[in-house]
Design a protein around this motif. Sequence first.
Motif, PDB file in Angstrom:
ATOM      1  N   GLU A  28       0.823  -1.200   0.000  1.00 51.47           N
ATOM      2  CA  GLU A  28       0.000   0.000   0.000  1.00 51.47           C
ATOM      3  C   GLU A  28       0.863   1.259   0.000  1.00 51.47           C
ATOM      4  N   LYS A  29       1.883   1.294   0.830  1.00 48.57           N
ATOM      5  CA  LYS A  29       2.736   2.476   0.925  1.00 48.57           C
ATOM      6  C   LYS A  29       3.547   2.685  -0.354  1.00 48.57           C
ATOM      7  N   ALA A  30       3.936   1.593  -0.996  1.00 54.26           N
ATOM      8  CA  ALA A  30       4.646   1.710  -2.266  1.00 54.26           C
ATOM      9  C   ALA A  30       3.741   2.349  -3.318  1.00 54.26           C
ATOM     10  N   GLY A  31       2.471   1.925  -3.351  1.00 50.94           N
ATOM     11  CA  GLY A  31       1.526   2.510  -4.308  1.00 50.94           C
ATOM     12  C   GLY A  31       1.328   3.989  -4.079  1.00 50.94           C
ATOM     13  N   LEU A  32       1.238   4.398  -2.801  1.00 52.14           N
ATOM     14  CA  LEU A  32       1.080   5.815  -2.474  1.00 52.14           C
ATOM     15  C   LEU A  32       2.283   6.609  -2.953  1.00 52.14           C
ATOM     16  N   HIS A  33       3.464   6.070  -2.713  1.00 53.02           N
ATOM     17  CA  HIS A  33       4.679   6.770  -3.119  1.00 53.02           C
ATOM     18  C   HIS A  33       4.751   6.913  -4.640  1.00 53.02           C
ATOM     19  N   ILE A  34       4.448   5.843  -5.364  1.00 55.67           N
ATOM     20  CA  ILE A  34       4.483   5.877  -6.831  1.00 55.67           C
ATOM     21  C   ILE A  34       3.469   6.873  -7.362  1.00 55.67           C
ATOM     22  N   PHE A  35       2.270   6.872  -6.778  1.00 58.21           N
ATOM     23  CA  PHE A  35       1.241   7.816  -7.228  1.00 58.21           C
ATOM     24  C   PHE A  35       1.693   9.257  -7.031  1.00 58.21           C
ATOM     25  N   GLN A  36       2.315   9.548  -5.881  1.00 64.60           N
ATOM     26  CA  GLN A  36       2.740  10.919  -5.597  1.00 64.60           C
ATOM     27  C   GLN A  36       3.809  11.379  -6.583  1.00 64.60           C
ATOM     28  N   ILE A  37       4.703  10.480  -6.959  1.00 60.80           N
ATOM     29  CA  ILE A  37       5.712  10.832  -7.953  1.00 60.80           C
ATOM     30  C   ILE A  37       5.062  11.105  -9.298  1.00 60.80           C
ATOM     31  N   ALA A  38       4.145  10.214  -9.717  1.00 60.64           N
ATOM     32  CA  ALA A  38       3.490  10.389 -11.010  1.00 60.64           C
ATOM     33  C   ALA A  38       2.644  11.656 -11.033  1.00 60.64           C
ATOM     34  N   ASP A  39       1.942  11.926  -9.930  1.00 52.76           N
ATOM     35  CA  ASP A  39       1.060  13.089  -9.876  1.00 52.76           C
ATOM     36  C   ASP A  39       1.860  14.387  -9.901  1.00 52.76           C
ATOM     37  N   SER A  40       2.946  14.441  -9.147  1.00 57.54           N
ATOM     38  CA  SER A  40       3.757  15.666  -9.132  1.00 57.54           C
ATOM     39  C   SER A  40       4.458  15.871 -10.465  1.00 57.54           C
ATOM     40  N   SER A  41       4.759  14.792 -11.175  1.00 52.72           N
ATOM     41  CA  SER A  41       5.439  14.942 -12.462  1.00 52.72           C
ATOM     42  C   SER A  41       4.553  15.672 -13.466  1.00 52.72           C
ATOM     43  N   ALA A  42       3.221  15.509 -13.365  1.00 46.58           N
ATOM     44  CA  ALA A  42       2.325  16.231 -14.261  1.00 46.58           C
ATOM     45  C   ALA A  42       2.441  17.734 -14.032  1.00 46.58           C
ATOM     46  N   TRP A  43       2.461  18.151 -12.766  1.00 52.07           N
ATOM     47  CA  TRP A  43       2.645  19.569 -12.449  1.00 52.07           C
ATOM     48  C   TRP A  43       4.008  20.058 -12.953  1.00 52.07           C
ATOM     49  N   CYS A  44       5.045  19.288 -12.665  1.00 51.13           N
ATOM     50  CA  CYS A  44       6.395  19.713 -13.032  1.00 51.13           C
ATOM     51  C   CYS A  44       6.548  19.838 -14.546  1.00 51.13           C
ATOM     52  N   LEU A  45       6.020  18.865 -15.279  1.00 49.20           N
ATOM     53  CA  LEU A  45       6.105  18.934 -16.734  1.00 49.20           C
ATOM     54  C   LEU A  45       5.292  20.108 -17.272  1.00 49.20           C
ATOM     55  N   GLY A  46       4.124  20.352 -16.680  1.00 51.28           N
ATOM     56  CA  GLY A  46       3.322  21.491 -17.094  1.00 51.28           C
ATOM     57  C   GLY A  46       4.044  22.805 -16.867  1.00 51.28           C
ATOM     58  N   ASP A  47       4.641  22.970 -15.686  1.00 51.49           N
ATOM     59  CA  ASP A  47       5.392  24.195 -15.387  1.00 51.49           C
ATOM     60  C   ASP A  47       6.592  24.338 -16.319  1.00 51.49           C
TER      61      ASP A  47
END
Length: 215
Positions: free
Chosen positions: A54-73
């Motif tokens: 479960e914690k691994a999934g949360l960590h992976i999701f947070q990386i993927a989600d923040s990458s969308a913001w970072c790529l957009g910026d």
Amino acid sequence: MHHITKHDQRDRHLPVGRRAGDTTLPRRAAGQDRIMTTRVGLRLPATLSYDRWEKAGLHIFQIADSSAWCLGDWLVYGQERYADRYQTGVQAAGLDYQTLRNYAWVARHFELWRRREALSFGHHAEVASLPPADADTWLDRAERHSWSRNELRLQLRESRRGNRTTAPPRAGLPRISVPCDRVERWREAASKDDRDFEEWILLTLDRAAARELGH
């Protein structure tokens, strides 16, 4: 901020850590099985507790989600600073330009201070076409009630249905003749975005108008 790097042909193995948002993934004690990341996926130990999974999934999701913001910026910066060369940079990075444009469209609508860390990039995308005050109100509600992205979308649809009786008069669009293959491609895109076809068309036109008008 999560750094996006290009690896060489060797797989770079990193254990998935326990702290949300920590990109310096800590190593587990020697002798214990670790979750390893490679460029083509995860290498999971033969046995994995639910807690670690479960914690691994949360960590992976947070990386993927923040990458969308970072790529957009990143793309917004390139558009504003290197208008004549940013597409070359996108191609050199090997990234899908249309996907980046969608990321940039959302990022441009939300200054850093308006972005909710408790909500996903998808939550913000759902309300990006609204006036800033309305978008903030809906994000506040989603955060307060712990709505998923789908729940936020449902609440928005219900709100729009309730406001139809008081909505301003609508203008009819000109009828256009479109090849069947293009219509099917549009319908597929709307389905992939989990939207009604008409809603998807209106949202796409709104986004195009906002880009052309510089909003």
